[in-house]
Design a protein around this motif. Structure first.
Motif, PDB file in Angstrom:
ATOM      1  N   TYR A  68      45.179  35.024  40.735  1.00 11.12           N
ATOM      2  CA  TYR A  68      43.800  35.407  40.478  1.00 11.12           C
ATOM      3  C   TYR A  68      42.810  34.248  40.603  1.00 11.12           C
ATOM      4  O   TYR A  68      41.603  34.473  40.643  1.00 11.12           O
ATOM      5  CB  TYR A  68      43.676  36.052  39.098  1.00 11.12           C
ATOM      6  CG  TYR A  68      44.318  37.415  39.026  1.00 11.12           C
ATOM      7  CD1 TYR A  68      43.850  38.465  39.817  1.00 11.12           C
ATOM      8  CD2 TYR A  68      45.398  37.655  38.176  1.00 11.12           C
ATOM      9  CE1 TYR A  68      44.442  39.722  39.765  1.00 11.12           C
ATOM     10  CE2 TYR A  68      45.992  38.915  38.119  1.00 11.12           C
ATOM     11  CZ  TYR A  68      45.507  39.943  38.919  1.00 11.12           C
ATOM     12  OH  TYR A  68      46.093  41.192  38.858  1.00 11.12           O
ATOM     13  N   LYS A  69      43.292  33.014  40.692  1.00 10.47           N
ATOM     14  CA  LYS A  69      42.410  31.870  40.902  1.00 10.47           C
ATOM     15  C   LYS A  69      42.410  31.401  42.362  1.00 10.47           C
ATOM     16  O   LYS A  69      41.740  30.423  42.702  1.00 10.47           O
ATOM     17  CB  LYS A  69      42.836  30.701  40.004  1.00 10.47           C
ATOM     18  CG  LYS A  69      42.464  30.855  38.536  1.00 10.47           C
ATOM     19  CD  LYS A  69      40.957  30.864  38.284  1.00 10.47           C
ATOM     20  CE  LYS A  69      40.302  29.530  38.564  1.00 10.47           C
ATOM     21  NZ  LYS A  69      40.648  28.475  37.597  1.00 10.47           N
TER      22      LYS A  69
ATOM     23  N   LYS B  87      41.185  36.215  46.835  1.00 10.90           N
ATOM     24  CA  LYS B  87      39.904  36.904  46.643  1.00 10.90           C
ATOM     25  C   LYS B  87      39.416  37.469  47.975  1.00 10.90           C
ATOM     26  O   LYS B  87      38.995  38.630  48.054  1.00 10.90           O
ATOM     27  CB  LYS B  87      38.864  35.932  46.081  1.00 10.90           C
ATOM     28  CG  LYS B  87      37.456  36.522  45.919  1.00 10.90           C
ATOM     29  CD  LYS B  87      36.511  35.444  45.404  1.00 10.90           C
ATOM     30  CE  LYS B  87      35.067  35.931  45.379  1.00 10.90           C
ATOM     31  NZ  LYS B  87      34.821  36.883  44.279  1.00 10.90           N
TER      32      LYS B  87
ATOM     33  N   ASP C 253      44.595  28.916  33.958  1.00  7.91           N
ATOM     34  CA  ASP C 253      43.840  30.155  34.158  1.00  7.91           C
ATOM     35  C   ASP C 253      44.649  31.185  34.928  1.00  7.91           C
ATOM     36  O   ASP C 253      44.551  32.389  34.669  1.00  7.91           O
ATOM     37  CB  ASP C 253      42.553  29.873  34.939  1.00  7.91           C
ATOM     38  CG  ASP C 253      41.421  29.401  34.046  1.00  7.91           C
ATOM     39  OD1 ASP C 253      41.628  29.318  32.823  1.00  7.91           O
ATOM     40  OD2 ASP C 253      40.339  29.111  34.575  1.00  7.91           O
ATOM     41  N   SER C 254      45.430  30.710  35.880  1.00 10.70           N
ATOM     42  CA  SER C 254      46.263  31.606  36.692  1.00 10.70           C
ATOM     43  C   SER C 254      47.263  32.344  35.811  1.00 10.70           C
ATOM     44  O   SER C 254      47.419  33.571  35.908  1.00 10.70           O
ATOM     45  CB  SER C 254      47.011  30.815  37.768  1.00 10.70           C
ATOM     46  OG  SER C 254      46.127  30.079  38.579  1.00 10.70           O
TER      47      SER C 254
ATOM     48  N   SER D 234      45.369  34.729  33.167  1.00 12.11           N
ATOM     49  CA  SER D 234      44.841  35.972  33.740  1.00 12.11           C
ATOM     50  C   SER D 234      45.972  36.892  34.183  1.00 12.11           C
ATOM     51  O   SER D 234      45.873  38.120  34.039  1.00 12.11           O
ATOM     52  CB  SER D 234      43.911  35.672  34.923  1.00 12.11           C
ATOM     53  OG  SER D 234      44.537  34.869  35.900  1.00 12.11           O
TER      54      SER D 234
ATOM     55  N   LEU E 252      38.778  41.148  38.448  1.00 13.60           N
ATOM     56  CA  LEU E 252      39.134  39.736  38.284  1.00 13.60           C
ATOM     57  C   LEU E 252      38.793  38.946  39.541  1.00 13.60           C
ATOM     58  O   LEU E 252      38.241  37.839  39.470  1.00 13.60           O
ATOM     59  CB  LEU E 252      40.627  39.595  37.985  1.00 13.60           C
ATOM     60  CG  LEU E 252      41.064  39.637  36.530  1.00 13.60           C
ATOM     61  CD1 LEU E 252      42.581  39.478  36.443  1.00 13.60           C
ATOM     62  CD2 LEU E 252      40.387  38.554  35.709  1.00 13.60           C
ATOM     63  N   TYR E 253      39.127  39.494  40.698  1.00 12.22           N
ATOM     64  CA  TYR E 253      38.790  38.798  41.937  1.00 12.22           C
ATOM     65  C   TYR E 253      37.281  38.748  42.137  1.00 12.22           C
ATOM     66  O   TYR E 253      36.744  37.752  42.636  1.00 12.22           O
ATOM     67  CB  TYR E 253      39.476  39.454  43.132  1.00 12.22           C
ATOM     68  CG  TYR E 253      40.928  39.062  43.249  1.00 12.22           C
ATOM     69  CD1 TYR E 253      41.296  37.716  43.290  1.00 12.22           C
ATOM     70  CD2 TYR E 253      41.934  40.016  43.301  1.00 12.22           C
ATOM     71  CE1 TYR E 253      42.618  37.342  43.381  1.00 12.22           C
ATOM     72  CE2 TYR E 253      43.269  39.649  43.400  1.00 12.22           C
ATOM     73  CZ  TYR E 253      43.599  38.309  43.438  1.00 12.22           C
ATOM     74  OH  TYR E 253      44.914  37.932  43.520  1.00 12.22           O
TER      75      TYR E 253
ATOM     76  N   GLN F   7      36.010  35.937  40.109  1.00  9.27           N
ATOM     77  CA  GLN F   7      36.547  34.600  40.408  1.00  9.27           C
ATOM     78  C   GLN F   7      35.412  33.663  40.791  1.00  9.27           C
ATOM     79  O   GLN F   7      34.558  34.023  41.598  1.00  9.27           O
ATOM     80  CB  GLN F   7      37.557  34.680  41.558  1.00  9.27           C
ATOM     81  CG  GLN F   7      38.255  33.354  41.845  1.00  9.27           C
ATOM     82  CD  GLN F   7      39.031  33.384  43.160  1.00  9.27           C
ATOM     83  OE1 GLN F   7      38.610  32.788  44.132  1.00  9.27           O
ATOM     84  NE2 GLN F   7      40.161  34.093  43.175  1.00  9.27           N
TER      85      GLN F   7
ATOM     86  N   ALA G  27      37.533  26.439  41.746  1.00 10.51           N
ATOM     87  CA  ALA G  27      38.828  27.123  41.734  1.00 10.51           C
ATOM     88  C   ALA G  27      39.888  26.392  40.922  1.00 10.51           C
ATOM     89  O   ALA G  27      40.743  27.011  40.305  1.00 10.51           O
ATOM     90  CB  ALA G  27      39.328  27.336  43.166  1.00 10.51           C
TER      91      ALA G  27
ATOM     92  N   PHE H 177      38.832  31.475  33.226  1.00 11.20           N
ATOM     93  CA  PHE H 177      39.365  32.757  32.772  1.00 11.20           C
ATOM     94  C   PHE H 177      39.960  32.568  31.375  1.00 11.20           C
ATOM     95  O   PHE H 177      41.165  32.576  31.180  1.00 11.20           O
ATOM     96  CB  PHE H 177      40.429  33.278  33.741  1.00 11.20           C
ATOM     97  CG  PHE H 177      39.864  33.928  34.984  1.00 11.20           C
ATOM     98  CD1 PHE H 177      38.590  34.483  34.978  1.00 11.20           C
ATOM     99  CD2 PHE H 177      40.610  33.986  36.144  1.00 11.20           C
ATOM    100  CE1 PHE H 177      38.079  35.087  36.123  1.00 11.20           C
ATOM    101  CE2 PHE H 177      40.104  34.591  37.285  1.00 11.20           C
ATOM    102  CZ  PHE H 177      38.824  35.148  37.279  1.00 11.20           C
TER     103      PHE H 177
END
Length: 236
Positions: free
Chosen positions: A75-76, A81, A114-115, A118, A141-142, A145, A151, A157
């Protein structure tokens, strides 16, 4: 492209750059650019077929769809994304909604805390609120981002942020229910299951696609369509 081994700040900025995304040569070329640069399309021409246990994984599509496709993502990851915003709608329209593909998402959370946070929160959403809300949260979530320059920054998150995002696609009560489950590590087992699958398959970057247990190594959207069609024919 997200890559665990070579991931650094410079790489993230390059992978998330919008310069090669917004092309003036039409949707086909734009999609091809995303696929080539994201890491979803590899240079290798062959890949082995693997037995994958899909039990308990969030999915989209007909239960009886002949072909199973997985996206491994973070998600990061800026490339993920881009995949979700630019390529997934095409896969959804042409492969999922037509009944060809049952589409799964599995976590390969490697960029930073964060990865993992999330990913585990999303697993808690799936566990507590079900498949439909999971996918709403997944896409949101995307959408939420941060740009590629942020990033690799941590604590974006956060638990508060994830709860707020979930409130936007469900309700405050449901969001608090998920938050409580997350705090109790209720979804950690599902997260660890994804990690084990990533390890077993040797996934190295995000996004990475698998079709019926075989890593997609083509170079175009047409290659992906052909792989799906060929896999469907094998089931007949």
């Amino acid at each position: 492209m997200g890559n665990k081994k070579n991931h650094n700040k410079k790489t993230v900025k390059k992978s998330g750059s919008s310069g090669w995304i917004i092309l003036a040569v039409g949707i086909t070329a734009a999609l091809a650019a995303i696929l080539i640069f994201s890491g979803a399309f590899k240079k290798d021409s062959t890949s082995q077929k693997n037995d994958i246990n899909y039990a308990g994984q969030p999915f989209l599509g007909d239960e009886k769809a002949p072909v199973e496709m997985i996206e491994f993502g973070d998600y990061k990851c800026p490339a993920c994304k881009n995949f979700d915003e630019q390529l997934f709608p095409v896969i959804e329209k042409e492969m999922i909604q037509t009944g060809k593909v049952k589409f799964y998402f599995m976590n390969y959370a490697f960029i930073n805390i964060d990865s993992e946070r999330s990913a585990q929160f999303a697993e808690a959403v799936y566990k507590e609120l079900g498949n439909e809300t999971f996918w709403k949260f997944h896409h949101q979530l995307y959408d939420e981002q941060p740009d590629d320059h942020a990033a690799e920054k941590e604590d974006i998150f956060t638990e508060d942020k994830l709860t707020s995002i979930l409130e936007g696609v469900s309700s405050k009560e449901d969001a608090e229910k998920v938050r409580a489950a997350y705090k109790e590590s209720a979804a950690k087992k599902a997260f660890e299951t994804d990690k084990d699958i990533v390890s077993e398959l040797g996934v190295k970057s995000t996004p990475t696609l698998f079709v019926d247990g075989q890593e997609f190594t083509g170079k175009s959207l047409d290659d992906l369509k052909k792989m799906v069609d060929d896999a469907a024919k094998e089931k007949k």
